[in-house]
Design an enzyme around this catalytic site. Sequence first.
Site, short mmCIF file in Angstrom:
data_model
loop_
_atom_site.label_atom_id
_atom_site.label_comp_id
_atom_site.label_asym_id
_atom_site.label_seq_id
_atom_site.Cartn_x
_atom_site.Cartn_y
_atom_site.Cartn_z
N SER A 100 0.83 -1.22 -0.06
CA SER A 100 -0.03 -0.09 0.02
C SER A 100 0.80 1.44 0.18
CB SER A 100 -0.76 -0.04 1.25
OG SER A 100 -1.73 -1.30 1.19
N LYS A 177 -7.43 1.80 -2.68
CA LYS A 177 -6.86 1.43 -1.32
C LYS A 177 -6.84 2.72 -0.54
CE LYS A 177 -5.22 -1.06 1.94
NZ LYS A 177 -3.93 -1.74 2.11
N LYS A 245 0.49 5.77 7.99
CA LYS A 245 0.89 6.03 6.72
C LYS A 245 0.06 6.15 5.78
CE LYS A 245 2.15 2.44 4.42
NZ LYS A 245 1.50 1.73 3.60
#
Length: 299
Positions: A100, A177, A245
């Site tokens: 990701s 995502k 993140k």
Amino acid sequence: MSNELPRIAWIGLGIMGSPMAENLLKAGYPVTGFTLEKEKLDRLSANGGTPASSIAEAVAEADVVITMVPADPQVKTVILGEDGVLAHARQGATIIDMSSITPQTSIAVAEAAARADKGLSVLDAPVSGGEAGAVEAVLSIMVGGEQADFDRVKPIFDALGRTVIRCGPHGSGQTVKAANQLIVAVNIQACAEAVVFLEKSGVDLDAALDVLAGGLAGSTVLERKKENFKKRDFKPGFRIDLHHKDMGIVTDAARSVGASLPVGAVVAQLVASLRAQGDGGLDHSALLRSVERLSGDTV
């Protein structure tokens, strides 16, 4: 590719990567893996895979190279680095990055692969479903890249997940995502607030969560994280550090396209705050701890 199953190199055998590689082994694919932790390589070997001592060794004979590493810096090192995947991949290989990361990095990887002049194909294919989804092979996989490349390797995705969809060109999987992580974080925060509210109100939490799960408030998040909330079990399935993140990715991406994320911005700050308090290594359901602290509880 011939009628034989393609040879797969798997780079990154963490919480998600190990069970995913094992599911490919169960499906009959030959898998050679590389990671930095010897015990993860031993686990791969015990499940029928072949451990490699370097990226170069892992990818040398691979038809498909799959990377599953924590964040952009690792992807850049593993794929674009001097001793990385692009430097050692065989002619005509397909590279699937399931990490990701930012859409921009995925696009940069695809552009670098094209410049390598090896006939390489690239897909970005991040996943959702957490450790349990990886173990059970029921992940949601969102893919960016060319349709023909997606079609060719879809059987591999089908061995890893239940919902497999190409979302558009390079970087599209990462954009979807990012949206997924926004929804998950907001949902976890809402569930955490509900748990604290219910407990402080003296309601039977088991009964309350069961009935909530059966109505419009029900969600995969509530179903998957219900026991974490009830037992205060925050063993990481997906760490706060990683969700921090991801919230940075969606915040930056939204700013670049002019999308306002008022609730997402607040939850991003709550995730950052929890991390700053030393809880970054816990599961993201530990957002409950933040709500408890704000409510005057000692945790």
